[in-house]
Each structure stands twice: as C-alpha cells, then as structure tokens.
Design an enzyme around this catalytic site. Sequence first.
Site, PDB file in Angstrom:
ATOM      1  N   HIS B 130      47.846  29.265  40.916  1.00  0.00           N
ATOM      2  CA  HIS B 130      48.036  29.618  39.762  1.00  0.00           C
ATOM      3  C   HIS B 130      49.470  29.688  39.338  1.00  0.00           C
ATOM      4  CE1 HIS B 130      48.039  32.444  36.080  1.00  0.00           C
ATOM      5  NE2 HIS B 130      46.929  32.529  36.135  1.00  0.00           N
ATOM      6  N   ASP B 208      48.110  36.052  47.085  1.00  0.00           N
ATOM      7  CA  ASP B 208      47.527  36.170  45.580  1.00  0.00           C
ATOM      8  C   ASP B 208      46.156  36.235  45.897  1.00  0.00           C
ATOM      9  OD1 ASP B 208      46.796  36.185  42.935  1.00  0.00           O
ATOM     10  OD2 ASP B 208      47.297  34.021  42.555  1.00  0.00           O
ATOM     11  N   GLN B 211      41.849  36.590  42.403  1.00  0.00           N
ATOM     12  CA  GLN B 211      40.489  36.347  42.423  1.00  0.00           C
ATOM     13  C   GLN B 211      39.462  36.792  43.720  1.00  0.00           C
ATOM     14  OE1 GLN B 211      39.246  35.173  39.752  1.00  0.00           O
ATOM     15  NE2 GLN B 211      41.036  34.449  38.581  1.00  0.00           N
ATOM     16  N   LYS B 234      40.924  42.123  36.257  1.00  0.00           N
ATOM     17  CA  LYS B 234      39.941  41.269  36.769  1.00  0.00           C
ATOM     18  C   LYS B 234      38.778  42.066  37.782  1.00  0.00           C
ATOM     19  CE  LYS B 234      42.941  37.185  36.970  1.00  0.00           C
ATOM     20  NZ  LYS B 234      42.852  36.710  35.612  1.00  0.00           N
ATOM     21  N   CYS B 373      45.838  28.076  33.748  1.00  0.00           N
ATOM     22  CA  CYS B 373      47.162  28.159  34.353  1.00  0.00           C
ATOM     23  C   CYS B 373      47.311  27.593  35.459  1.00  0.00           C
ATOM     24  CB  CYS B 373      47.363  29.618  34.281  1.00  0.00           C
ATOM     25  SG  CYS B 373      47.318  30.448  32.837  1.00  0.00           S
TER      26      CYS B 373
END
Lengths: 149, 423
Positions: B130, B208, B211, B234, B373
């Site tokens: 991202h 990261d 998700q 999220k 993104c």
Amino acid sequence: MSREEDIYEEHVLDHYEDPFHRGDLPTATHAHEGDNPLCGDVIHVDLKIDDDGRVQEAWFDGEGCVISQASASMLMEKIEGLSLAEIKQFSADEMLQLFGPRLTPNRQKCCLLSWRVVQSALHAPVEGGQNDDRDGSSQFGGPSLKEES
Amino acid sequence: MTATQTTLLPVDTIRRDFPILTQKSASGMPLVYLDNAASTQHPQVVIDAISDCYRNYYSNVHRGIHTMSEASTHAYEKSRETVADFLNAASLREVIFTAGATAAINTVARSWGDANITSNDTILLTIAEHHANIVPWQQLAARVGCKIVFLPVADDGTISDDVVIAHLEKHRPKLFAFVAISNVLGTEFPVQRWTQLAHDAGAVVLVDAAQAAPHLPLDVQLWNADFVVFSGHKVCGPSGIGVLYGKESLLDAMPPFLGGGAMIHRVTTDGFEPAELPEKFEAGTPPITEAIGLAAAIKYVRAIGLEKIHAHEKQLVRRAAELLSEIEGVTMLGPLPEQRSGILSFVVQDVHAHDVSQWLDTRGIAVRAGHHCAMPLHKRFGVSATSRASFYFYNTIEEVDVFAVAVREVREKFARTGRKRTR
C-alpha cells in the site's frame, strides 16, 4: 430506475460506443493531454484553430470510463465552429449540463477531464512537440477522490 | 441455500448488531457492503462505547486531577491493555496509539529511520505494498539517500521464499517492511517465516498488518516482527486511531517523532526530556474516544472469534472466485483461494472499474474501484484500475451471489451493440 442508472442513459452510451471525432488530427494547431491518475482516465485533444480564432476541427483520443470518454465526444461536437472566446466562456457547469445526467462529485471529475484539457489546449499551440500536463503541473481543482490519497 | 452456505458463523444474528447493515442502499436495494478492506462498519457496542464516553465521562487524559479526567485516563489505558492482549504484546510499553496505520509507519520512518538508515543502506519492500508502506520510505530516502528495492510478485500474486532469500542476500537490507495481506491481491504472506529469514540476514522487520489484524489471529511474539501496525477502522473501530507495536528495546532507543504535550517528562527554555514509553510517542491529546471505541471493537471481534472469521471469509471469497470465473471477460488478480484472504480484485474486459462500481451501486453493492492506494502493483499487472470486493464476517453467501449476478450484468450493460450517436 435509480439516479445512478440514469448516468448510463442511451445518449451517453451512444457517444461512448460511437464517438464524435475520436482519433488524431495531423493538421492540429493546438493540442493538449491530461489524465486523472486516480482513475487512469486519459484524454488527448487536437484542435485546428483558424486565423479568425475559430475551431475548425476538434478531435480527441483517450481511455477511461464511460463518463470520461462519452463527455469528451460530446464536447468535441459542441466546440467545433466556436470561437476561442466562446470556448473560454464555456464553464464547467455548462459542461456538466451538456453531459446531461446528474453526476456525483467524484464522477463530475471524470466528466470535466476533457473540458479541462480543451481549456489548456487553447493555450498550447503545437510547435513540433506535444504538450502534456501529466507531470501534474495543471491538476484539475475540482472535487477529488479523497479516498485514493 | 445450497451446500455452499457457510455455517461457521451465525451471520443473521451478527448482522443485527450493525445498525447500518439493516438500511436500504441509496438505490433502494438491500445494502451489500463489500468494501471492508477500505473500512469496516460498526456494531452497536462500539457506537455505545463511544457515546457512553462522550455522554458520561469524557475529559482529557493524563492531565486533570478531577474525577472525569481520571475516568477517561482509566478507560484510555484499559484500551491499551485490550490492544496489547489482542496482539499478545509482551508489555503495555510496546503499544503506541497513533492516528492510523499510516501514521504508525511514518513514526517508524521518521524516528527509527532517520536515526538508523544512512546513504549506504537499503530498504526492502514488496511491490504489493500500500502507498502507506512505500511513500514514508521514499521520503526517508529523499532525506538520507538510502536505496529502496522492491520484491517482485509472481503472476499468481505470490512471492516465493526463494525470491525473498535471494533479495535479502543480494541487498542486505537494514529494513524489510512488508504487508501481511495484500489489500489488492488478498495474498496472505508468511509473516513468521519471512521475519525469521530477514532477521537471519540482519534486517529489522516492519509488518503492515492493516488487512491482517481484523481477519485472523495475530501474535506479535510468534511473528517476532520488530514493528507491527494496524488501523482501528478496519476492525470495526473508529477512524482516526491506529496502533504501532514495537519491541521495547527498539522503541526505547528511538528518538521521539512528534513533539508537544504528553510526550515530555520535563521542559525548560533550554530543551526537554522525553517521557517514558508509550507516552514518548503520543504527543498532544491522543484519540481518546477512538481508543475506547477500538477496545470495544476488538472485544466484539474476539468474541466472535478470529479463526472463525478467517475461515468464514475464505469461504465467501472462494465462492466469489468460483462465480466470477464463470463470467466471460472477467479477470481476477491474486492467488488461489488457499493463499487468499477475503479480498478479490478483478477487471471486466473493456469496462472501466468506475463503471463497474457505479453499476454495482445501482444494485446496492458497495465495492471499491481504482488503484486502492497501490499504484506500483497495478502497474506491475498492467492495469490502471481494478474493482475490489472485500468481505468481513457479517457478509453472507447470498450477498456473494447477488454480487456475482451484478458483475454478470455489467458485461451485458456495457457490451458494444453497434449503437449510433444521434446526428
């Protein structure tokens, strides 16, 4: 039928599939290209402006969504025969009216891409090379897809 | 329903916890919310937790002596405990509240990066990152002159260990920063294994987990990553809050990033002494109600069970991939269902992603259209934009079916039929 479906009314899809003056104009006196990097829409405009300051021919090429491509076709049809002054006076609101179906702010940006490129093309005479604003130097100042930032 | 009905979760009951999901969409159709990778919806318990704070005990934290400030501070710090437990962090000092995953990565880049990365160093990323895990490193590179190398992704959306090992050996990066689950491809990368490989090669690891944290059980000590980030919005929590997990030894050695109130021990006209962890990295008034809302969200999601959530989403995405594979002109990005989380990006031949999304909206279906993104990744796959359906535990098999029907309609709606403009 909902408002969103109206966006793709017959008139719009007609222009998308059977566009007015899609292609290059080798005799262009003015040209410009712009894109919306957020969507990937690209519009290139070639204009042939005569000595009286009137658009003899207007051609476009590009790729992108139905809104961006159909609106470009409508705009080319509209500006042929108009004077520079008339085109400069042709406002963003009038462009949205020309397109017809009401658009959400995000999709207005798609519709106004060709309008923006035409306005820049008026100041971009062809002198050997093509003009290009893809470096972002003349980004459209309208509503933006903030989610993509 | 058919045998494909997922029976892992009582979805009908769960959906009643989400006021927004009971609404009709703008088109008048039932709302089918498949934009969960962008942001998730909020159960009543989260809305209530935020509302309760504002109505009954809201005040600034770590400042007042008065009762309400004590109550807010207590709730804010209890939220930190909830997050630490969620991540299985070794200490509360390792859990920093930030404005989001993006702010968390920027904090590492500006603090750890500026102090540790020089012009001789290399940062290893994947091409599937991202922008939040690309741009802060590009900004760091502009400041210190380091090199950035991107791991390539294979056509099937995966990256093999051999590729990772080869890049680690060749470039000897000081930092390997990678996404646990691609927000476009849905690929679930092997975090624990890659972290081990990176550590063996002497690299610090940032994961990261934006998700990942909302969708599968997460254990930062098992991963052994040095930094892990995720966002509240999220995982059914509020926007405006995220988490930076960092190993205490690293965070301790890092200079503060943002300066201001709360992050100091003492200030004089000559300078300042920074506060201890975690306040050292929490300058200014923090996201108080957001932290409280995030804690409520984490408790809610954990009560449902992250293993079940993960399995449920995999069933949904498998079904979606099956149905879309039957539609002519539809191309899907990403790996096989075994390696895929509940994210499915696709392209409909000759139809722009915005038109796909707009048409689905008329059917009450919310999907994302664009580059999500992740422009370098889209470039790698030769497309400027994709449409993306992303699932969460409150989505149903029926919704997947409605979605697939609408995608099939897109083909018909925008197919060229030899129509002519009025002349």
